[in-house]
Scaffold this motif. Structure first.
Motif, PDB file in Angstrom:
ATOM      1  N   ARG A 218       3.346 -13.802  -5.948  1.00  0.00           N
ATOM      2  CA  ARG A 218       3.460 -12.444  -6.474  1.00  0.00           C
ATOM      3  C   ARG A 218       4.101 -12.454  -7.861  1.00  0.00           C
ATOM      4  NH1 ARG A 218       6.602  -9.312  -1.941  1.00  0.00           N
ATOM      5  NH2 ARG A 218       7.191 -11.390  -1.197  1.00  0.00           N
ATOM      6  N   GLU A 219       3.569 -11.647  -8.743  1.00  0.00           N
ATOM      7  CA  GLU A 219       4.080 -11.556 -10.107  1.00  0.00           C
ATOM      8  C   GLU A 219       4.503 -10.122 -10.393  1.00  0.00           C
ATOM      9  OE1 GLU A 219       2.841 -12.749 -14.699  1.00  0.00           O
ATOM     10  OE2 GLU A 219       1.330 -12.704 -13.106  1.00  0.00           O
ATOM     11  N   TYR A 220       5.731  -9.947 -10.871  1.00  0.00           N
ATOM     12  CA  TYR A 220       6.268  -8.625 -11.169  1.00  0.00           C
ATOM     13  C   TYR A 220       6.720  -8.548 -12.623  1.00  0.00           C
ATOM     14  CZ  TYR A 220       6.467  -7.921  -6.101  1.00  0.00           C
ATOM     15  OH  TYR A 220       6.134  -7.798  -4.784  1.00  0.00           O
ATOM     16  N   ALA A 221       6.744  -7.334 -13.157  1.00  0.00           N
ATOM     17  CA  ALA A 221       7.345  -7.117 -14.464  1.00  0.00           C
ATOM     18  C   ALA A 221       8.820  -7.490 -14.406  1.00  0.00           C
ATOM     19  CB  ALA A 221       7.184  -5.652 -14.869  1.00  0.00           C
ATOM     20  N   GLU A 222       9.339  -7.988 -15.522  1.00  0.00           N
ATOM     21  CA  GLU A 222      10.730  -8.419 -15.551  1.00  0.00           C
ATOM     22  C   GLU A 222      11.680  -7.250 -15.800  1.00  0.00           C
ATOM     23  OE1 GLU A 222      11.799 -12.442 -16.354  1.00  0.00           O
ATOM     24  OE2 GLU A 222      10.299 -12.452 -17.947  1.00  0.00           O
TER      25      GLU A 222
ATOM     26  N   LYS B  20       0.832  -1.200   0.000  1.00  0.00           N
ATOM     27  CA  LYS B  20       0.000   0.000   0.000  1.00  0.00           C
ATOM     28  C   LYS B  20       0.871   1.257   0.000  1.00  0.00           C
ATOM     29  CE  LYS B  20      -3.878  -2.128   2.507  1.00  0.00           C
ATOM     30  NZ  LYS B  20      -4.708  -2.065   3.727  1.00  0.00           N
ATOM     31  N   GLY B  21       0.386   2.294  -0.653  1.00  0.00           N
ATOM     32  CA  GLY B  21       1.057   3.586  -0.602  1.00  0.00           C
ATOM     33  C   GLY B  21       1.748   3.992  -1.886  1.00  0.00           C
ATOM     34  N   ASN B  22       1.956   3.060  -2.807  1.00  0.00           N
ATOM     35  CA  ASN B  22       2.567   3.370  -4.113  1.00  0.00           C
ATOM     36  C   ASN B  22       3.958   3.991  -4.003  1.00  0.00           C
ATOM     37  OD1 ASN B  22       0.262   2.409  -5.395  1.00  0.00           O
ATOM     38  ND2 ASN B  22      -0.667   4.436  -5.556  1.00  0.00           N
ATOM     39  N   TYR B  23       4.670   3.733  -2.922  1.00  0.00           N
ATOM     40  CA  TYR B  23       5.996   4.322  -2.736  1.00  0.00           C
ATOM     41  C   TYR B  23       7.119   3.353  -3.140  1.00  0.00           C
ATOM     42  CZ  TYR B  23       6.197   1.490   1.514  1.00  0.00           C
ATOM     43  OH  TYR B  23       6.184   0.430   2.395  1.00  0.00           O
ATOM     44  N   ARG B  24       6.773   2.080  -3.352  1.00  0.00           N
ATOM     45  CA  ARG B  24       7.791   1.105  -3.761  1.00  0.00           C
ATOM     46  C   ARG B  24       7.553   0.701  -5.213  1.00  0.00           C
ATOM     47  NH1 ARG B  24       9.342  -4.211  -0.281  1.00  0.00           N
ATOM     48  NH2 ARG B  24       7.396  -5.120  -1.067  1.00  0.00           N
ATOM     49  N   LEU B  25       8.616   0.758  -6.011  1.00  0.00           N
ATOM     50  CA  LEU B  25       8.568   0.383  -7.420  1.00  0.00           C
ATOM     51  C   LEU B  25       9.536  -0.778  -7.618  1.00  0.00           C
ATOM     52  CD1 LEU B  25       8.598   3.766  -7.111  1.00  0.00           C
ATOM     53  CD2 LEU B  25       7.944   3.553  -9.491  1.00  0.00           C
ATOM     54  N   ARG B  26       9.163  -1.705  -8.553  1.00  0.00           N
ATOM     55  CA  ARG B  26       9.925  -2.961  -8.544  1.00  0.00           C
ATOM     56  C   ARG B  26       9.818  -3.714  -9.866  1.00  0.00           C
ATOM     57  NH1 ARG B  26       9.257  -6.649  -3.263  1.00  0.00           N
ATOM     58  NH2 ARG B  26      11.040  -8.019  -3.483  1.00  0.00           N
ATOM     59  N   ARG B  27      10.921  -4.359 -10.235  1.00  0.00           N
ATOM     60  CA  ARG B  27      10.979  -5.384 -11.272  1.00  0.00           C
ATOM     61  C   ARG B  27      11.735  -6.574 -10.709  1.00  0.00           C
ATOM     62  NH1 ARG B  27       9.780  -3.818 -16.625  1.00  0.00           N
ATOM     63  NH2 ARG B  27       9.571  -1.556 -16.924  1.00  0.00           N
ATOM     64  N   LEU B  28      11.559  -7.734 -11.352  1.00  0.00           N
ATOM     65  CA  LEU B  28      12.179  -8.954 -10.826  1.00  0.00           C
ATOM     66  C   LEU B  28      12.381  -9.960 -11.951  1.00  0.00           C
ATOM     67  CD1 LEU B  28      13.010 -11.023  -8.611  1.00  0.00           C
ATOM     68  CD2 LEU B  28      10.573 -11.425  -8.212  1.00  0.00           C
ATOM     69  N   SER B  29      13.588 -10.528 -12.018  1.00  0.00           N
ATOM     70  CA  SER B  29      13.890 -11.619 -12.939  1.00  0.00           C
ATOM     71  C   SER B  29      14.825 -12.601 -12.248  1.00  0.00           C
ATOM     72  CB  SER B  29      14.553 -11.097 -14.228  1.00  0.00           C
ATOM     73  OG  SER B  29      13.681 -10.291 -14.977  1.00  0.00           O
ATOM     74  N   ARG B  30      14.982 -13.780 -12.870  1.00  0.00           N
ATOM     75  CA  ARG B  30      15.869 -14.791 -12.295  1.00  0.00           C
ATOM     76  C   ARG B  30      16.890 -15.241 -13.334  1.00  0.00           C
ATOM     77  NH1 ARG B  30      12.347 -20.411 -11.906  1.00  0.00           N
ATOM     78  NH2 ARG B  30      11.112 -20.128 -13.809  1.00  0.00           N
ATOM     79  N   PHE B  31      18.069 -15.630 -12.815  1.00  0.00           N
ATOM     80  CA  PHE B  31      19.220 -15.903 -13.664  1.00  0.00           C
ATOM     81  C   PHE B  31      20.025 -17.075 -13.115  1.00  0.00           C
ATOM     82  CE2 PHE B  31      18.151 -11.456 -13.761  1.00  0.00           C
ATOM     83  CZ  PHE B  31      18.210 -11.115 -15.093  1.00  0.00           C
ATOM     84  N   ILE B  32      20.921 -17.564 -13.967  1.00  0.00           N
ATOM     85  CA  ILE B  32      22.002 -18.450 -13.562  1.00  0.00           C
ATOM     86  C   ILE B  32      23.302 -17.783 -13.994  1.00  0.00           C
ATOM     87  CG2 ILE B  32      23.174 -20.640 -14.037  1.00  0.00           C
ATOM     88  CD1 ILE B  32      20.492 -21.989 -14.209  1.00  0.00           C
ATOM     89  N   ALA B  33      24.275 -17.726 -13.087  1.00  0.00           N
ATOM     90  CA  ALA B  33      25.597 -17.195 -13.405  1.00  0.00           C
ATOM     91  C   ALA B  33      26.525 -18.381 -13.629  1.00  0.00           C
ATOM     92  CB  ALA B  33      26.110 -16.309 -12.268  1.00  0.00           C
TER      93      ALA B  33
ATOM     94  N   LYS C 192      10.270 -16.448 -16.853  1.00  0.00           N
ATOM     95  CA  LYS C 192       9.596 -15.703 -15.799  1.00  0.00           C
ATOM     96  C   LYS C 192       8.952 -16.648 -14.795  1.00  0.00           C
ATOM     97  CE  LYS C 192       6.161 -12.043 -15.155  1.00  0.00           C
ATOM     98  NZ  LYS C 192       5.259 -11.075 -15.833  1.00  0.00           N
ATOM     99  N   GLY C 193       8.949 -16.255 -13.533  1.00  0.00           N
ATOM    100  CA  GLY C 193       8.342 -17.080 -12.496  1.00  0.00           C
ATOM    101  C   GLY C 193       7.600 -16.239 -11.475  1.00  0.00           C
ATOM    102  N   TYR C 194       6.874 -16.912 -10.610  1.00  0.00           N
ATOM    103  CA  TYR C 194       6.170 -16.259  -9.508  1.00  0.00           C
ATOM    104  C   TYR C 194       7.080 -16.208  -8.284  1.00  0.00           C
ATOM    105  CZ  TYR C 194       1.844 -16.885 -12.164  1.00  0.00           C
ATOM    106  OH  TYR C 194       0.876 -16.833 -13.123  1.00  0.00           O
ATOM    107  N   PHE C 195       7.005 -15.085  -7.582  1.00  0.00           N
ATOM    108  CA  PHE C 195       7.789 -14.892  -6.359  1.00  0.00           C
ATOM    109  C   PHE C 195       6.934 -15.335  -5.171  1.00  0.00           C
ATOM    110  CE2 PHE C 195       9.485 -11.626  -3.178  1.00  0.00           C
ATOM    111  CZ  PHE C 195      10.566 -12.416  -2.837  1.00  0.00           C
ATOM    112  N   PHE C 196       7.504 -16.191  -4.327  1.00  0.00           N
ATOM    113  CA  PHE C 196       6.730 -16.726  -3.202  1.00  0.00           C
ATOM    114  C   PHE C 196       7.601 -16.804  -1.960  1.00  0.00           C
ATOM    115  CE2 PHE C 196       5.029 -20.017  -0.456  1.00  0.00           C
ATOM    116  CZ  PHE C 196       3.668 -19.730  -0.442  1.00  0.00           C
ATOM    117  N   GLN C 197       7.088 -16.265  -0.857  1.00  0.00           N
ATOM    118  CA  GLN C 197       7.703 -16.392   0.462  1.00  0.00           C
ATOM    119  C   GLN C 197       6.649 -16.897   1.433  1.00  0.00           C
ATOM    120  OE1 GLN C 197       9.022 -12.178   0.563  1.00  0.00           O
ATOM    121  NE2 GLN C 197      10.984 -12.991   1.265  1.00  0.00           N
ATOM    122  N   ALA C 198       7.048 -17.774   2.321  1.00  0.00           N
ATOM    123  CA  ALA C 198       6.129 -18.249   3.350  1.00  0.00           C
ATOM    124  C   ALA C 198       5.842 -17.115   4.335  1.00  0.00           C
ATOM    125  CB  ALA C 198       6.737 -19.442   4.078  1.00  0.00           C
TER     126      ALA C 198
END
Length: 222
Positions: free
Chosen positions: A84-88, A43-56, A66-72
């Motif tokens: 949770r789903e975010y733009a990459e 809430k509040g629209n003060y946090r902006l975010r993108r998310l992707s996953r990689f292998i180095a 692309k995947g879904y972000f999940f925390q217990a």
């Protein structure tokens, strides 16, 4: 030397590391923080975010689907148990050498397995004179992963935003510092809770704090 729990401060230094990554020219990152979408789960629209996953792998960084972000909920009481789903991350950002160098610095420092997934969160926290920004609205927490890296890109017209590490939520932090641009904090998530204090503007104008947060495992699933 002062004891922290059962270990000395020196011994705890091997469980987290702060380093300056001089090979990364931060100016190349900054344009990509200007079009981040708002995080719809806070809430509040003060946090902006993108998310992707990689292998180095060796000297290359490979983007994964692309995947879904999940925390217990035990790790994130605010938005835990939610897929949770975010733009990459922007493809042009991923192609930059400085981006590859940042991910490899995290992987090399944590001595990750070549097959280990890395989640890269691109996050901007904003604040105004009448509205502070909270980098950690879930409070003092663990992420539920193995390793965390916080790479500071920019701080513009902000005060606060001090990062803390705790052995126990009820004790004083064993590490407290505002991360300056170019600094990378590496943390063993099994050993420490972490938190970053709210930010507010230095003068009456918008303030921003830009970071990449890297985790392994990525906590993303297809």
């Amino acid at each position: 030397m002062q004891k922290v729990g059962a270990l000395t401060e020196l011994e705890y230094a091997f469980l987290f590391t702060l380093r300056k990554v001089n090979s990364i020219k931060l100016e190349g990152f900054k344009p990509f923080f200007n079009d981040l979408p708002v995080d719809p789960y806070i809430k509040g629209n003060y946090r902006l975010r993108r998310l992707s996953r990689f292998i180095a792998s060796k000297d290359s960084v490979i983007k994964l689907p692309k995947g879904y972000f999940f925390q217990a909920a035990e790790y994130n009481p605010l938005v835990g148990n939610i897929k949770r789903e975010y733009a990459e991350l922007d493809d042009a950002l991923i192609e930059l050498d400085i981006f590859k160098n940042m991910v490899l610095a995290f992987s090399d420092s944590c001595k990750l397995h070549p097959e280990a997934e890395i989640g890269v969160h691109q996050i901007r926290i904003t604040c105004f004179e009448d509205n502070s920004g909270n980098p950690a609205p879930e409070g003092i927490h663990r992420d539920g992963t193995n390793f965390i890296g916080i790479f500071s890109v920019d701080r513009e017209n902000v005060q606060g935003g001090e990062t803390h590490l705790y052995v126990n939520k009820k004790e004083n932090p064993v590490f407290s510092k505002i991360l300056n641009p170019g600094e990378l904090l590496l943390v063993n998530d099994h050993e420490f809770f972490h938190f970053t204090t709210p930010i507010k503007p230095k003068v009456e104008a918008k303030g921003t704090r830009d970071v990449f947060v890297l985790t392994s495992p990525s906590l993303l699933s297809s």
